[in-house]
Write a protein that holds these residues in place. Sequence first.
Motif, PDB file in Angstrom:
ATOM      1  N   VAL A 157       0.844  -1.201   0.000  1.00  0.00           N
ATOM      2  CA  VAL A 157       0.000   0.000   0.000  1.00  0.00           C
ATOM      3  C   VAL A 157       0.883   1.257   0.000  1.00  0.00           C
ATOM      4  CG1 VAL A 157      -1.731   1.306   1.275  1.00  0.00           C
ATOM      5  CG2 VAL A 157      -1.825  -1.170   1.279  1.00  0.00           C
ATOM      6  N   ARG A 160       2.794   2.023  -3.201  1.00  0.00           N
ATOM      7  CA  ARG A 160       1.926   2.578  -4.250  1.00  0.00           C
ATOM      8  C   ARG A 160       1.529   4.017  -3.920  1.00  0.00           C
ATOM      9  NH1 ARG A 160      -1.835  -2.865  -5.143  1.00  0.00           N
ATOM     10  NH2 ARG A 160      -0.331  -3.936  -6.469  1.00  0.00           N
ATOM     11  N   ILE A 202      -8.441  -4.237  -0.399  1.00  0.00           N
ATOM     12  CA  ILE A 202      -8.616  -3.193  -1.432  1.00  0.00           C
ATOM     13  C   ILE A 202      -7.358  -3.070  -2.299  1.00  0.00           C
ATOM     14  CG2 ILE A 202      -9.031  -0.735  -1.839  1.00  0.00           C
ATOM     15  CD1 ILE A 202     -11.486  -1.958  -0.690  1.00  0.00           C
ATOM     16  N   PRO A 208      -5.994  -4.141  -7.644  1.00  0.00           N
ATOM     17  CA  PRO A 208      -6.387  -3.200  -6.584  1.00  0.00           C
ATOM     18  C   PRO A 208      -7.728  -2.553  -6.931  1.00  0.00           C
ATOM     19  CG  PRO A 208      -4.571  -2.304  -7.903  1.00  0.00           C
ATOM     20  CD  PRO A 208      -4.755  -3.728  -8.333  1.00  0.00           C
ATOM     21  N   ASP A 209      -8.591  -2.467  -5.916  1.00  0.00           N
ATOM     22  CA  ASP A 209      -9.918  -1.884  -6.122  1.00  0.00           C
ATOM     23  C   ASP A 209      -9.844  -0.387  -5.808  1.00  0.00           C
ATOM     24  OD1 ASP A 209     -12.550  -1.307  -6.363  1.00  0.00           O
ATOM     25  OD2 ASP A 209     -13.244  -2.611  -4.720  1.00  0.00           O
ATOM     26  N   CYS A 210      -9.185   0.349  -6.678  1.00  0.00           N
ATOM     27  CA  CYS A 210      -8.900   1.757  -6.393  1.00  0.00           C
ATOM     28  C   CYS A 210     -10.182   2.580  -6.270  1.00  0.00           C
ATOM     29  CB  CYS A 210      -7.988   2.338  -7.473  1.00  0.00           C
ATOM     30  SG  CYS A 210      -6.417   1.463  -7.572  1.00  0.00           S
ATOM     31  N   CYS A 213     -11.137   2.758  -2.742  1.00  0.00           N
ATOM     32  CA  CYS A 213     -10.025   3.017  -1.814  1.00  0.00           C
ATOM     33  C   CYS A 213     -10.121   4.410  -1.180  1.00  0.00           C
ATOM     34  CB  CYS A 213      -8.703   2.885  -2.560  1.00  0.00           C
ATOM     35  SG  CYS A 213      -7.285   3.237  -1.501  1.00  0.00           S
ATOM     36  N   GLN A 216      -7.452   6.944  -2.540  1.00  0.00           N
ATOM     37  CA  GLN A 216      -7.303   7.156  -3.976  1.00  0.00           C
ATOM     38  C   GLN A 216      -6.849   8.574  -4.315  1.00  0.00           C
ATOM     39  OE1 GLN A 216     -10.380   8.234  -6.925  1.00  0.00           O
ATOM     40  NE2 GLN A 216     -10.588   6.018  -7.142  1.00  0.00           N
ATOM     41  N   CYS A 219      -3.100   8.988  -3.901  1.00  0.00           N
ATOM     42  CA  CYS A 219      -2.207   7.889  -4.294  1.00  0.00           C
ATOM     43  C   CYS A 219      -1.421   8.221  -5.570  1.00  0.00           C
ATOM     44  CB  CYS A 219      -3.036   6.615  -4.492  1.00  0.00           C
ATOM     45  SG  CYS A 219      -2.031   5.212  -5.002  1.00  0.00           S
ATOM     46  N   TYR A 222      -1.896   5.557  -8.342  1.00  0.00           N
ATOM     47  CA  TYR A 222      -3.214   5.680  -8.996  1.00  0.00           C
ATOM     48  C   TYR A 222      -3.203   6.857  -9.966  1.00  0.00           C
ATOM     49  CZ  TYR A 222      -8.148   6.391  -9.796  1.00  0.00           C
ATOM     50  OH  TYR A 222      -9.368   6.558 -10.408  1.00  0.00           O
ATOM     51  N   MET A 227      -0.449   1.293 -10.871  1.00  0.00           N
ATOM     52  CA  MET A 227      -0.520   0.750  -9.511  1.00  0.00           C
ATOM     53  C   MET A 227       0.247  -0.563  -9.362  1.00  0.00           C
ATOM     54  SD  MET A 227      -3.400   2.288 -10.698  1.00  0.00           S
ATOM     55  CE  MET A 227      -4.766   1.217 -11.012  1.00  0.00           C
TER      56      MET A 227
HETATM   57  S1  SF4 Z   1      -5.637   4.001  -4.893  1.00  0.00           S
HETATM   58 FE1  SF4 Z   1      -3.511   3.474  -4.438  1.00  0.00          FE
HETATM   59  S2  SF4 Z   1      -3.528   2.769  -2.319  1.00  0.00           S
HETATM   60 FE2  SF4 Z   1      -5.637   2.753  -3.060  1.00  0.00          FE
HETATM   61  S3  SF4 Z   1      -5.990   0.660  -3.848  1.00  0.00           S
HETATM   62 FE3  SF4 Z   1      -5.328   1.921  -5.567  1.00  0.00          FE
HETATM   63  S4  SF4 Z   1      -3.112   1.597  -5.629  1.00  0.00           S
HETATM   64 FE4  SF4 Z   1      -3.791   0.965  -3.610  1.00  0.00          FE
END
Ligand code: SF4
Length: 352
Positions: A157, A160, A202, A208-210, A213, A216, A219, A222, A227
């Motif tokens: 996490v 990223r 997440i 990844p389920d951005c 998140c 987001q 990030c 992102y 990612m």
């Molecule tokens: S937004 Fe960033 S921290 Fe969040 S799930 Fe996506 S890659 Fe991971």
Amino acid sequence: MNNRPHDAPALRVALLDWYDASGRTLPWRIRPEDRASGVVANPYAVWLSEIMLQQTTVPHATPYWEKFLAEFPTVETLADAPRDRVLTLWAGLGYYARARNLHKCAQIIRDEHDGVFPGSEAALLKLPGIGPYTAAAIAAICYGEATNVVDGNVERVISRLRAVQTPLPPAKAEINALAGEIASPERPADYAQAIMDLGATICRPKNPDCEACPWQAHCAAYTAGNMTDYPKKLPKKKLPTRYGAVFYLTDGEALLLARRPDKGLLGAMMELPGTPWLVVAPDAADWLSLAPAKLNWEEAGIVEHVFTHFRLFLTVYRAQSELPEGIHAPLHDLKDFALPSVMVKAAMVGKA
Ligand code: SF4
């Protein structure tokens, strides 16, 4: 100069709000609303869960956690149990040094801490099997200490979120420092569990389920749309290969087993009697010269098993005869013997 965004307070709020609404409910966990009304975590139950969850997923570890709690409801009952019983209940979870250390740790807590888990990260770190991550997690979850909880999920996490360019493992210290800037001093227990949940549910390794998140908007990966390029990793070395043989010898009622030496890989676990594991596979005649009895051995098959540091190919030989001296395990009760997964596989090949 530190030119990272000054977004730690916003990250904390976003993560804790998300956790309050969407965090996982797990049997060893106290939910924020219960914690707020005075319910406290049981350090023994949390410790068991954290040791089991090292290298293991929640769905795989949970039935083991339940079995342990049912048979050993307190740290003293675990400490008093024969080690072999602990290893037997652990069989199938892998990384068996964890089970030996679990038992040792329980005995130290019984004998040197009056059955009470030490209440600080520093004291927990002195116990066998408790490394920096586990000590930080127990201290935060059970004692509200503002620790910095960083496991593989959290590394992913953070790498990223901040687009960490240094590859793992050298990036560990950098990621720890970045994670420490965000960790919540106000709600350490909930924050520790929240960031674990974010990584596990997440910010998953592959997908990844951005969109769901809470981080987001902050990030870096992102924003750049890359990612899954993080965490950067040093190129993997090819696993070396080892070869061995095991002997499935039964009299029709029981199976001959042996116990591995206390120290080393799969220490103190049960096994089918076998040969050393070698870099080059010798001829079948060489394997058979190491069999527990001179018999008409039939090759039953080959089992492949991947350990952390090598890949093992085990040739399984089988025969039926009167059993020589040794551990005779009734064929219908093999589950009562501490057989690691590789030996369960070998026994299935031998039996087929
Ligand atoms: S937004 Fe960033 S921290 Fe969040 S799930 Fe996506 S890659 Fe991971």
